[in-house]
Design an enzyme around this catalytic site. Structure first.
Site, PDB file in Angstrom:
ATOM      1  CB  CYS A   1      28.344  35.607   5.417  1.00 31.74           C
ATOM      2  SG  CYS A   1      28.624  35.741   3.472  1.00 31.74           S
TER       3      CYS A   1
ATOM      4  CG  ASP B   1      33.242  33.634   3.723  1.00 33.52           C
ATOM      5  OD1 ASP B   1      33.908  32.696   4.086  1.00 33.52           O
ATOM      6  OD2 ASP B   1      33.533  34.647   2.994  1.00 33.52           O
TER       7      ASP B   1
ATOM      8  NE  ARG C   1      36.691  33.027   3.798  1.00 31.43           N
ATOM      9  CZ  ARG C   1      37.160  34.357   3.366  1.00 31.43           C
ATOM     10  NH1 ARG C   1      38.417  34.695   3.264  1.00 31.43           N
ATOM     11  NH2 ARG C   1      36.416  35.208   2.660  1.00 31.43           N
TER      12      ARG C   1
ATOM     13  CG  HIS D   1      32.300  37.464   7.085  1.00 29.85           C
ATOM     14  ND1 HIS D   1      33.520  37.383   6.340  1.00 29.85           N
ATOM     15  CD2 HIS D   1      31.312  37.073   6.438  1.00 29.85           C
ATOM     16  CE1 HIS D   1      32.968  36.935   4.993  1.00 29.85           C
ATOM     17  NE2 HIS D   1      31.666  36.913   5.149  1.00 29.85           N
TER      18      HIS D   1
ATOM     19  CB  CYS E   1      31.544  40.110   3.822  1.00 27.42           C
ATOM     20  SG  CYS E   1      30.244  39.264   3.012  1.00 27.42           S
TER      21      CYS E   1
HETATM   22 CO    CO Z   1      30.279  37.139   3.745  1.00 25.32          CO
END
Ligand code: CO
Length: 227
Positions: free
Chosen positions: A43, A45, A47, A99, A102
């Site tokens: 992803c 993302d 993080r 993750h 998400c």
């Molecule tokens: Co995500």
């Protein structure tokens, strides 16, 4: 804003100097060729940074990231990354990493409109719809989201297995193993979702086993009353 960007360059210079100090010749050694063993499909993302999570250095992992780690058969970007990683770099492992928590998967689960990305997240809604009966059987919304994050990994890893790129590699006997993992934002730990596929003949059975294990795990959590 300008200050912040200046800080980024400053931080970069410190990192480069520190890396070179720890391993003299580190950067020049990478000039000749990259030889990563792994392709990470994760992803976007912020993080979930591949190298940091794996504790790997530049040169160790080839990375493709998008919203909700989706692999679509007509996505020229993802297909090109896979083709280059397999044919040119000869990576040994392709790892789809989802993750928990998400945002893309949450939006897909809840039918939340966020804009243009809704069209991309339709692919995650397809995953939700495919497993609707199983997901609807859960009372706990967090557990349902966790389950969809995991199911999305299995389905996208299945899509990886079904690309011409991977099928062709297996056909010519190239060793490429496809995996499905999920990452916990809350503890920084990766979990293997037990989807491991080494050839075309294994795909259906491996997917079935991983899906069965996922369902058993969630059923046990539900019955045990754990969150
Ligand atoms: Co995500």
């Amino acid at each position: 804003m300008t200050t912040h960007l200046a800080e980024l360059f400053e931080s970069n210079r410190r990192w480069a100097a520190e890396t070179e100090r720890r391993t003299p010749g580190f950067f020049t050694s990478l000039l000749q060729q990259q030889a990563p063993q792994y392709l990470w499909i994760g992803c976007a993302d912020s993080r979930v940074p591949a190298n940091e999570i794996l504790g790997l250095l530049p040169g160790d992992v080839f990375v493709h990231r998008n919203v909700a780690n989706v692999v679509v058969h007509s996505d020229l970007n993802a297909l090109s990354v896979m083709q280059f990683a397999i044919d040119q770099l000869q990576v040994r492992h392709i790892i789809v990493v989802g993750h928990y928590g998400c945002g893309g998967v949450t939006a897909a689960l809840q039918n939340r409109r966020i804009g243009l990305a809704d069209n991309w997240l339709r692919h995650v809604q397809d995953v939700r719809n495919k497993h609707r009966t199983f997901l609807d059987g859960m009372d706990d919304e967090t557990q349902r989201l966790n389950a969809l994050c995991e199911l999305n990994v299995l389905e996208q890893a299945l899509n990886v297995c079904e690309t011409t790129v991977v099928q062709d590699a297996w056909e010519r006997g190239q060793a490429v193993v496809v995996h499905g993992w999920v990452y916990g934002l809350h503890d920084g730990l990766l979990q293997d979702l037990r989807l491991t596929v080494t050839n075309a003949a294994e795909v259906a059975a491996a997917y079935g086993l991983a899906l069965g294990a996922l369902k058993t795990r969630h059923d046990a959590t539900r019955k045990g009353g754990r969150p």
